[in-house]
Design a protein around this motif. Structure first.
Motif, PDB file in Angstrom:
ATOM      1  N   ALA A  31       0.835  -1.208   0.000  1.00 28.57           N
ATOM      2  CA  ALA A  31       0.000   0.000   0.000  1.00 28.57           C
ATOM      3  C   ALA A  31       0.869   1.256   0.000  1.00 28.57           C
ATOM      4  O   ALA A  31       0.639   2.182  -0.786  1.00 28.57           O
ATOM      5  CB  ALA A  31      -0.935  -0.007   1.206  1.00 28.57           C
ATOM      6  N   ILE A  32       1.876   1.295   0.863  1.00 29.29           N
ATOM      7  CA  ILE A  32       2.749   2.477   0.956  1.00 29.29           C
ATOM      8  C   ILE A  32       3.542   2.647  -0.329  1.00 29.29           C
ATOM      9  O   ILE A  32       3.668   3.768  -0.850  1.00 29.29           O
ATOM     10  CB  ILE A  32       3.663   2.363   2.191  1.00 29.29           C
ATOM     11  N   GLU A  33       4.087   1.563  -0.866  1.00 30.14           N
ATOM     12  CA  GLU A  33       4.830   1.648  -2.136  1.00 30.14           C
ATOM     13  C   GLU A  33       3.938   2.181  -3.257  1.00 30.14           C
ATOM     14  O   GLU A  33       4.379   3.003  -4.064  1.00 30.14           O
ATOM     15  CB  GLU A  33       5.399   0.291  -2.530  1.00 30.14           C
ATOM     16  N   ASN A  34       2.689   1.727  -3.323  1.00 33.45           N
ATOM     17  CA  ASN A  34       1.789   2.192  -4.368  1.00 33.45           C
ATOM     18  C   ASN A  34       1.506   3.684  -4.226  1.00 33.45           C
ATOM     19  O   ASN A  34       1.435   4.410  -5.231  1.00 33.45           O
ATOM     20  CB  ASN A  34       0.490   1.390  -4.376  1.00 33.45           C
ATOM     21  N   LEU A  35       1.350   4.172  -3.001  1.00 31.77           N
ATOM     22  CA  LEU A  35       1.122   5.603  -2.799  1.00 31.77           C
ATOM     23  C   LEU A  35       2.348   6.414  -3.208  1.00 31.77           C
ATOM     24  O   LEU A  35       2.226   7.466  -3.850  1.00 31.77           O
ATOM     25  CB  LEU A  35       0.756   5.892  -1.343  1.00 31.77           C
ATOM     26  N   ALA A  39       2.676   9.092  -6.339  1.00 31.55           N
ATOM     27  CA  ALA A  39       3.149  10.466  -6.143  1.00 31.55           C
ATOM     28  C   ALA A  39       4.296  10.791  -7.093  1.00 31.55           C
ATOM     29  O   ALA A  39       4.338  11.870  -7.680  1.00 31.55           O
ATOM     30  CB  ALA A  39       3.585  10.667  -4.688  1.00 31.55           C
ATOM     31  N   VAL A  40       5.217   9.862  -7.254  1.00 33.98           N
ATOM     32  CA  VAL A  40       6.336  10.075  -8.180  1.00 33.98           C
ATOM     33  C   VAL A  40       5.801  10.210  -9.607  1.00 33.98           C
ATOM     34  O   VAL A  40       6.184  11.112 -10.358  1.00 33.98           O
ATOM     35  CB  VAL A  40       7.353   8.919  -8.091  1.00 33.98           C
ATOM     36  N   LYS A  41       4.902   9.325  -9.990  1.00 36.26           N
ATOM     37  CA  LYS A  41       4.401   9.277 -11.364  1.00 36.26           C
ATOM     38  C   LYS A  41       3.656  10.558 -11.744  1.00 36.26           C
ATOM     39  O   LYS A  41       3.740  11.024 -12.879  1.00 36.26           O
ATOM     40  CB  LYS A  41       3.470   8.068 -11.509  1.00 36.26           C
ATOM     41  N   TYR A  42       2.905  11.126 -10.811  1.00 36.61           N
ATOM     42  CA  TYR A  42       2.042  12.258 -11.134  1.00 36.61           C
ATOM     43  C   TYR A  42       2.558  13.594 -10.619  1.00 36.61           C
ATOM     44  O   TYR A  42       1.824  14.578 -10.635  1.00 36.61           O
ATOM     45  CB  TYR A  42       0.620  11.988 -10.624  1.00 36.61           C
ATOM     46  N   LEU A 108      -4.248   0.101 -10.972  1.00 36.45           N
ATOM     47  CA  LEU A 108      -4.513  -0.828  -9.868  1.00 36.45           C
ATOM     48  C   LEU A 108      -3.894  -0.384  -8.538  1.00 36.45           C
ATOM     49  O   LEU A 108      -4.323  -0.841  -7.479  1.00 36.45           O
ATOM     50  CB  LEU A 108      -3.985  -2.224 -10.212  1.00 36.45           C
ATOM     51  N   GLY A 109      -2.910   0.489  -8.567  1.00 34.87           N
ATOM     52  CA  GLY A 109      -2.164   0.838  -7.351  1.00 34.87           C
ATOM     53  C   GLY A 109      -3.019   1.428  -6.248  1.00 34.87           C
ATOM     54  O   GLY A 109      -2.961   0.994  -5.095  1.00 34.87           O
ATOM     55  N   LEU A 110      -3.841   2.428  -6.575  1.00 31.97           N
ATOM     56  CA  LEU A 110      -4.687   3.056  -5.555  1.00 31.97           C
ATOM     57  C   LEU A 110      -5.808   2.115  -5.119  1.00 31.97           C
ATOM     58  O   LEU A 110      -6.217   2.132  -3.962  1.00 31.97           O
ATOM     59  CB  LEU A 110      -5.247   4.384  -6.059  1.00 31.97           C
ATOM     60  N   TYR A 111      -6.303   1.301  -6.050  1.00 31.56           N
ATOM     61  CA  TYR A 111      -7.307   0.299  -5.683  1.00 31.56           C
ATOM     62  C   TYR A 111      -6.737  -0.680  -4.655  1.00 31.56           C
ATOM     63  O   TYR A 111      -7.354  -0.933  -3.618  1.00 31.56           O
ATOM     64  CB  TYR A 111      -7.785  -0.461  -6.922  1.00 31.56           C
ATOM     65  N   GLN A 143      -1.740  20.693  -4.972  1.00 33.63           N
ATOM     66  CA  GLN A 143      -1.183  19.770  -3.988  1.00 33.63           C
ATOM     67  C   GLN A 143      -2.223  18.681  -3.747  1.00 33.63           C
ATOM     68  O   GLN A 143      -3.394  18.966  -3.497  1.00 33.63           O
ATOM     69  CB  GLN A 143      -0.886  20.521  -2.697  1.00 33.63           C
ATOM     70  N   THR A 144      -1.787  17.432  -3.859  1.00 35.49           N
ATOM     71  CA  THR A 144      -2.662  16.284  -3.645  1.00 35.49           C
ATOM     72  C   THR A 144      -2.099  15.457  -2.500  1.00 35.49           C
ATOM     73  O   THR A 144      -0.913  15.141  -2.499  1.00 35.49           O
ATOM     74  CB  THR A 144      -2.747  15.423  -4.918  1.00 35.49           C
ATOM     75  N   THR A 145      -2.952  15.119  -1.544  1.00 33.58           N
ATOM     76  CA  THR A 145      -2.539  14.306  -0.406  1.00 33.58           C
ATOM     77  C   THR A 145      -3.400  13.047  -0.341  1.00 33.58           C
ATOM     78  O   THR A 145      -4.627  13.126  -0.363  1.00 33.58           O
ATOM     79  CB  THR A 145      -2.684  15.081   0.921  1.00 33.58           C
ATOM     80  N   PHE A 146      -2.730  11.903  -0.273  1.00 34.36           N
ATOM     81  CA  PHE A 146      -3.406  10.638   0.009  1.00 34.36           C
ATOM     82  C   PHE A 146      -3.101  10.297   1.457  1.00 34.36           C
ATOM     83  O   PHE A 146      -1.929  10.298   1.864  1.00 34.36           O
ATOM     84  CB  PHE A 146      -2.909   9.526  -0.914  1.00 34.36           C
ATOM     85  N   THR A 147      -4.137  10.019   2.242  1.00 36.21           N
ATOM     86  CA  THR A 147      -3.978   9.661   3.651  1.00 36.21           C
ATOM     87  C   THR A 147      -4.401   8.212   3.844  1.00 36.21           C
ATOM     88  O   THR A 147      -5.569   7.866   3.661  1.00 36.21           O
ATOM     89  CB  THR A 147      -4.807  10.592   4.557  1.00 36.21           C
ATOM     90  N   LEU A 148      -3.426   7.383   4.189  1.00 35.05           N
ATOM     91  CA  LEU A 148      -3.656   5.973   4.499  1.00 35.05           C
ATOM     92  C   LEU A 148      -3.807   5.868   6.002  1.00 35.05           C
ATOM     93  O   LEU A 148      -2.920   6.283   6.752  1.00 35.05           O
ATOM     94  CB  LEU A 148      -2.469   5.134   4.025  1.00 35.05           C
ATOM     95  N   ARG A 149      -4.942   5.362   6.462  1.00 35.49           N
ATOM     96  CA  ARG A 149      -5.218   5.243   7.903  1.00 35.49           C
ATOM     97  C   ARG A 149      -5.538   3.785   8.202  1.00 35.49           C
ATOM     98  O   ARG A 149      -6.452   3.215   7.593  1.00 35.49           O
ATOM     99  CB  ARG A 149      -6.395   6.137   8.272  1.00 35.49           C
ATOM    100  N   VAL A 150      -4.773   3.159   9.092  1.00 38.89           N
ATOM    101  CA  VAL A 150      -5.003   1.759   9.463  1.00 38.89           C
ATOM    102  C   VAL A 150      -5.011   1.637  10.983  1.00 38.89           C
ATOM    103  O   VAL A 150      -4.362   2.408  11.685  1.00 38.89           O
ATOM    104  CB  VAL A 150      -3.933   0.815   8.857  1.00 38.89           C
ATOM    105  N   ARG A 151      -5.745   0.649  11.464  1.00 36.76           N
ATOM    106  CA  ARG A 151      -5.776   0.389  12.910  1.00 36.76           C
ATOM    107  C   ARG A 151      -4.400  -0.055  13.370  1.00 36.76           C
ATOM    108  O   ARG A 151      -3.759  -0.897  12.737  1.00 36.76           O
ATOM    109  CB  ARG A 151      -6.784  -0.712  13.258  1.00 36.76           C
ATOM    110  N   ALA A 152      -3.945   0.498  14.476  1.00 38.90           N
ATOM    111  CA  ALA A 152      -2.628   0.166  15.022  1.00 38.90           C
ATOM    112  C   ALA A 152      -2.730  -0.828  16.167  1.00 38.90           C
ATOM    113  O   ALA A 152      -1.708  -1.273  16.685  1.00 38.90           O
ATOM    114  CB  ALA A 152      -1.930   1.444  15.509  1.00 38.90           C
ATOM    115  N   ASP A 153      -3.949  -1.188  16.556  1.00 34.14           N
ATOM    116  CA  ASP A 153      -4.117  -2.013  17.752  1.00 34.14           C
ATOM    117  C   ASP A 153      -4.883  -3.307  17.484  1.00 34.14           C
ATOM    118  O   ASP A 153      -5.515  -3.859  18.364  1.00 34.14           O
ATOM    119  CB  ASP A 153      -4.820  -1.214  18.847  1.00 34.14           C
ATOM    120  N   LEU A 154      -4.807  -3.795  16.257  1.00 33.82           N
ATOM    121  CA  LEU A 154      -5.472  -5.065  15.944  1.00 33.82           C
ATOM    122  C   LEU A 154      -4.652  -6.223  16.471  1.00 33.82           C
ATOM    123  O   LEU A 154      -3.424  -6.173  16.469  1.00 33.82           O
ATOM    124  CB  LEU A 154      -5.629  -5.214  14.427  1.00 33.82           C
ATOM    125  N   GLY A 155      -5.312  -7.257  16.878  1.00 35.47           N
ATOM    126  CA  GLY A 155      -4.597  -8.459  17.288  1.00 35.47           C
ATOM    127  C   GLY A 155      -4.165  -9.256  16.072  1.00 35.47           C
ATOM    128  O   GLY A 155      -4.618  -9.018  14.965  1.00 35.47           O
TER     129      GLY A 155
END
Length: 163
Positions: A31-35, A39-42, A108-111, A143-155
């Motif tokens: 996910a991070i690599e795709n973001l 950003a580099v591509k665009y 496919l990257g953002l998907y 300026q375009t910002t993509f914000t990836l938000r994931v749970r940090a406390d999952l088991g």
């Protein structure tokens, strides 16, 4: 994560990060690599090297769920509101009318990044800001910002990604 490319400067900004993240590390890396690749591509050059800013922070919601957020910001074409949701669909790319279509990719990257975020009980959102200048060829830059938000406390095993 990415091979350096001439004319691109990555500027990591360290936020408040003190979290152990229970996740599928391989998928989160994708996910991070795709973001970053997006950003580099665009990115446009505004005379100097293109700049990609990254910010990492931890947050807590009202119910005390902990999240990790990663912002990836670049300067490039404006993505109109009607197209913003569609770019998270498979095989979808937004290309501005005046923009060359020389960029490789299948849309496919953002998907993938959005599905990985959902699988980690998170989100991927896009924020497109007001113009911030002009590119070397005279195009207006946004300026375009993509914000990836994931749970940090999952088991362990609490995440599920369907691709």
């Amino acid at each position: 994560l990415l091979q350096p490319r001439e004319g691109i400067v990555f500027t990591p900004t360290r936020g408040e990060l003190e979290a152990t993240l229970a996740c599928d590390a391989g998928l989160l890396r994708v996910a991070i690599e795709n973001l970053l690749r997006n950003a580099v591509k665009y990115s446009f050059s505004t005379g100097g090297p293109s700049c990609i800013d990254t910010t990492i922070r931890t947050l807590a919601d009202a119910d005390l769920s902990r999240f990790l957020e990663i912002d990836v910001t670049n300067v490039g074409s404006h993505i109109p509101a009607p197209h913003q949701g569609a770019i998270f669909e498979p095989f979808t790319r937004y290309v501005d009318d005046g923009e060359a279509v020389a960029r490789r990719g299948m849309g496919l990257g953002l998907y993938l990044a959005s599905q990985i975020a959902r699988g980690h009980q998170g989100t991927l959102k896009l924020t497109s800001h007001d113009p911030v200048g002009s590119s070397a060829n005279g195009s207006r830059c946004f300026q375009t910002t993509f914000t990836l938000r994931v749970r940090a406390d999952l088991g362990p095993g609490a995440y599920h990604v369907e691709l």
